[in-house]
Scaffold this motif. Sequence first.
Motif, short mmCIF file in Angstrom:
data_model
loop_
_atom_site.label_atom_id
_atom_site.label_comp_id
_atom_site.label_asym_id
_atom_site.label_seq_id
_atom_site.Cartn_x
_atom_site.Cartn_y
_atom_site.Cartn_z
N THR A 75 0.90 -1.20 0.04
CA THR A 75 -0.02 0.00 0.09
C THR A 75 0.83 1.29 0.07
O THR A 75 1.47 1.61 1.04
CB THR A 75 -0.84 0.03 1.28
N VAL A 76 0.76 1.99 -1.00
CA VAL A 76 1.81 3.00 -1.22
C VAL A 76 1.03 4.37 -1.50
O VAL A 76 0.46 4.58 -2.09
CB VAL A 76 2.72 2.85 -2.57
N THR A 77 1.58 5.36 -0.75
CA THR A 77 1.22 6.62 -0.71
C THR A 77 2.15 7.38 -1.67
O THR A 77 3.35 7.38 -1.15
CB THR A 77 1.15 7.35 0.56
N VAL A 194 -5.68 2.51 -7.68
CA VAL A 194 -5.75 3.82 -6.97
C VAL A 194 -7.00 4.26 -6.49
O VAL A 194 -7.97 3.40 -6.56
CB VAL A 194 -5.56 4.85 -8.15
N GLY A 195 -6.61 4.92 -5.44
CA GLY A 195 -7.70 5.23 -4.60
C GLY A 195 -8.52 6.52 -5.03
O GLY A 195 -8.71 7.00 -6.13
N THR A 210 2.38 15.41 3.08
CA THR A 210 2.26 14.31 3.64
C THR A 210 0.80 13.58 3.20
O THR A 210 0.66 12.30 3.14
CB THR A 210 2.17 14.15 5.30
N THR A 211 0.11 14.54 2.35
CA THR A 211 -1.09 13.93 1.62
C THR A 211 -0.72 12.88 0.58
O THR A 211 -1.38 12.08 0.55
CB THR A 211 -2.09 15.06 1.41
N GLY A 212 0.12 13.52 -0.01
CA GLY A 212 0.45 12.68 -1.36
C GLY A 212 -0.50 13.00 -2.60
O GLY A 212 -1.56 13.82 -2.67
N VAL A 214 -1.67 10.49 -4.56
CA VAL A 214 -2.80 9.28 -4.55
C VAL A 214 -2.15 7.99 -3.90
O VAL A 214 -1.03 7.89 -3.45
CB VAL A 214 -3.06 8.81 -6.01
N VAL A 215 -3.07 7.29 -3.37
CA VAL A 215 -2.53 5.96 -2.80
C VAL A 215 -2.86 4.85 -3.55
O VAL A 215 -3.98 4.58 -4.15
CB VAL A 215 -3.58 5.80 -1.23
N THR A 217 -2.98 0.86 -3.95
CA THR A 217 -2.92 -0.73 -3.28
C THR A 217 -2.96 -1.84 -4.31
O THR A 217 -3.58 -1.83 -5.13
CB THR A 217 -4.25 -0.83 -2.34
#
Length: 399
Positions: A75-77, A194-195, A210-212, A214-215, A217
């Motif tokens: 799970t990558v931000t 992607v989220g 820190t929000t990035g 996208v996340v 998974t």
Amino acid sequence: MGTDAVRATGSSRGRWIVGLIILALVVLVIVHIIRNREAPHRGEPATVVGASAAQLGDMPVDIDGLLGTVTPVATVTVLPQLSGYLTEVAYHEGEEVKKGQLLAQIDPRQYEISKREAEATLAKDQAALASAKNDLSRYRALHGKHSIAEQTYTDQLYTVQQDEAAVKSDQAAIDQYTLDLEYCRITAPVAGRVGLRLVDPGNYVTASSTTGIVVITTTQATTVEFPVPQNSMPAVLQRFRAGHTLTVSAYDSDNDKKLADGTLYSLGNQMDTSTGTVTLRASFPNRDDSLYPDEFVNIVLHVDTMQHAVLIPTAAVQNGAPGDFVYLVNSNQTVSVHPVKLGPSDGTHTVVLSGLAVGQQVVTDGVDRLADGTHIRLKQARPATSTSAAAASASATKS
């Protein structure tokens, strides 16, 4: 004459009375015999029961009732590695992306200008280095003829080294700006789903965000973590360390529908003292995305299969003062309490480890009306089917 007539009449009456008494006695004897013959049938009627014969079959040794959690492999931000305005957001919410696919674009113009400045500085320093090397070549020839001072030659040697260092520094700056231009193209570091959208074109992003962007998974493949009780671990360890493949099935939260099949690939290295369990992890291909990240699932771990085991319907198994027992059908149409030692069960059939032989019949229906020595009458006997067929039927029902 009168006296003889009286005597004859009295004798006749006596014979009639004796005859009636004998007849009454005969009737009483017959009634008594009939009653004695019918009494057992009225006092102890045969109980109608269903029975099944113990047969050989295969029984899977499973550990069920395990609660697992779907745990993605990654799970990558995705964070920006430099600052700038976003000119493009190239992903769509919820889509599958490949590794290296463009996700967002930072305005590269500032970094392009900085790179050109660094290239100009490099050209200038390269020219200075070339001039310094020419001077050093002349000084070396004069130094060999002792026509210049030693200090002049040494200073020129150091000047060349300084110019060489300046050229290397300029090249490093160009490489950095080249890398920054690559960082302006924010790409997917891993393949996955992607989220929800976190940024829009025009947003200013920074390397300290820190929000990035996208996340991401990974969903294909994925893993499931689940705890196994310590009492079940020896069998799991024995099979796993011997190199056998242990299959794992995941069911939905209602334990009605099978979601996916996978294999056990990792064991935890310590016991959870609060629960007395060890965490195991299984891998699932999850090509149809049936397992959702962080979803709770019910797990069945298949440890082994007992070959050629004695099987009886689980309905025949009773428990009481003797322990586990069955009602064994005797040849004289009675039943007897028969203690047995039980093994694994799949819910439909149960393994009998000892106490029962193949072919012996046990009561499966009507056991609540039985006691040791009860007379019975059998329904049509139903032989026990193999567990493999039963398991297949249960699996089809769940699926």
